[in-house]
Design an enzyme around this catalytic site. Sequence first.
Site, PDB file in Angstrom:
ATOM      1  CG  HIS A 147      -1.913   0.955   1.408  1.00 54.26           C
ATOM      2  ND1 HIS A 147      -1.681   2.268   1.744  1.00 54.26           N
ATOM      3  CD2 HIS A 147      -3.258   0.839   1.257  1.00 54.26           C
ATOM      4  CE1 HIS A 147      -2.847   2.913   1.794  1.00 54.26           C
ATOM      5  NE2 HIS A 147      -3.810   2.072   1.501  1.00 54.26           N
ATOM      6  CG  ASP A 161       0.251  -2.609   6.108  1.00 58.36           C
ATOM      7  OD1 ASP A 161      -0.774  -2.798   6.790  1.00 58.36           O
ATOM      8  OD2 ASP A 161       0.251  -1.908   5.075  1.00 58.36           O
ATOM      9  CB  CYS A 169      -3.679   3.226  -1.628  1.00 58.24           C
ATOM     10  SG  CYS A 169      -4.886   4.488  -1.275  1.00 58.24           S
TER      11      CYS A 169
HETATM   12  C1  PLP Z   1      -5.899   0.599   4.419  1.00 56.05           C
HETATM   13  C2  PLP Z   1      -4.502   0.123   4.398  1.00 56.05           C
HETATM   14  C3  PLP Z   1      -3.464   0.909   4.869  1.00 56.05           C
HETATM   15  C4  PLP Z   1      -3.677   2.310   5.363  1.00 56.05           C
HETATM   16  O1  PLP Z   1      -4.577   2.378   6.413  1.00 56.05           O
HETATM   17  P1  PLP Z   1      -5.112   3.784   6.930  1.00 56.05           P
HETATM   18  O2  PLP Z   1      -6.240   3.405   7.820  1.00 56.05           O
HETATM   19  O3  PLP Z   1      -5.578   4.539   5.712  1.00 56.05           O
HETATM   20  O4  PLP Z   1      -4.004   4.468   7.621  1.00 56.05           O
HETATM   21  C5  PLP Z   1      -2.193   0.393   4.855  1.00 56.05           C
HETATM   22  N1  PLP Z   1      -1.946  -0.833   4.410  1.00 56.05           N
HETATM   23  C6  PLP Z   1      -2.910  -1.641   3.947  1.00 56.05           C
HETATM   24  C7  PLP Z   1      -2.578  -3.012   3.464  1.00 56.05           C
HETATM   25  C8  PLP Z   1      -4.229  -1.178   3.908  1.00 56.05           C
HETATM   26  O5  PLP Z   1      -5.189  -1.968   3.435  1.00 56.05           O
END
Ligand code: PLP
Length: 403
Positions: free
Chosen positions: A121, A198, A362
């Site tokens: 992301h 993440d 994203c």
């Molecule tokens: C949604 C997402 C993010 C970012 O999350 P936020 O709530 O926008 O800070 C980061 N990594 C992954 C894999 C995501 O799906």
Amino acid sequence: MIDISKIRTQFPILSTEVYSRPLVYLDNAATTQKPRCVVEAEREQYYTANANVHRGVHYLSQQATDLLEQARSRVASFINAPSPQEIIFTRGTTEAINLVASSYGQLLREGDEVIVSEMEHHSNIVPWQLLRDRCGVQLRVIPFGDDGTLDLDAYEALFGDRTRLVSITHVSNVLGTVNPVEDMIRLAHGHGVPVLVDAAQSVPHMSVDVQKLDCDFLAFSGHKVYGPTGIGVLYGRRSLLEQMPPWQGGGEMISTVSFDRTTFEDIPYKFEAGTPNYVGAHALAVALDYVEEIGLDNIADYERQLTLYAIERLSAVPDLRIFGNAAERGAVISFLVGNIHHLDMGTLLDRLGLAVRTGHHCAQPIMTHFGVEGMIRASFSFYNTEAEIDTLAEGIQRVRKMF
Ligand SMILES: *Cc1c(COP(=O)(O)O)cnc(C)c1O
């Protein structure tokens, strides 16, 4: 087992209509809907237990502080962190990764290397690029194959004596791939390199245990796990957090302040400058209770079946191409149909009451990998049903015939 009709009544938004059609919400990877208990928890706190935390001797302040610290313990137990002190509240996954890039980043030198993957992301790419621009840290990228799985030989080959951190996604928000993070962490630790996971797309869908993974940092967002927006979590291994400098300064994070010298609080407060989102933290804890009551293994089983069913239904649509077919996958399917533009498909599906996401999600490097500008993404929760997947498949067929 999942009692789907009972669950659905707990999410008021699921019985609303859009364009006079029942809402079919399939954008859960972007954010999840909220059960009543989460919304009520926020309301209840504002009505009965609202005061700024940690500073007051008065009753309400103590109550609000207790709720915040109970939430910290709740998060710690949810991901099996050894101590609540290793739980830092942030605004979300993005802020958690930025915290590590800013703070741990200060321990890095020009020429040091951070390994990320091609399927990250943007929030796990751009903070490292900002660090690169600030201090010359280099980014190394693990490629993935067309099946949506990481090239683990290439990963191993990226390690060198300047590698300082690996930062990888647990589950891809586009391809659905569940990466073998446990093995990847073991390999990194063999080189003495810490790993950030993440977990934005894993914590809501499967049981995640930071001690079992043996990760050094783990980030997730409250709003993707049925909690409120504006609250998220960074777990960090104590020995690392203690070495790391603060990244933001202000109230809450200091021990003493004078114009000559300021000393900082211990972890986790050292990383929580300013008034925290204590109401959000409390409501997040309620969301985690809710999820745990349904049971993460039940959720994972149910969503796996739902995803397999969706793959079967969508694969039957002529000219429909699904991106990524890893054996281990989460409840996310990204696809395109013939030459139909993703925006056109999304807009027409919306008219049928179907909320799906379109665009680059994203994750532009994934789009570049497949040579497309965007994709359509359907992502599922335990409150979705096979009937809703049927509506999606029929909707796609309808749109396809219009072109
Ligand atoms: C949604 C997402 C993010 C970012 O999350 P936020 O709530 O926008 O800070 C980061 N990594 C992954 C894999 C995501 O799906």
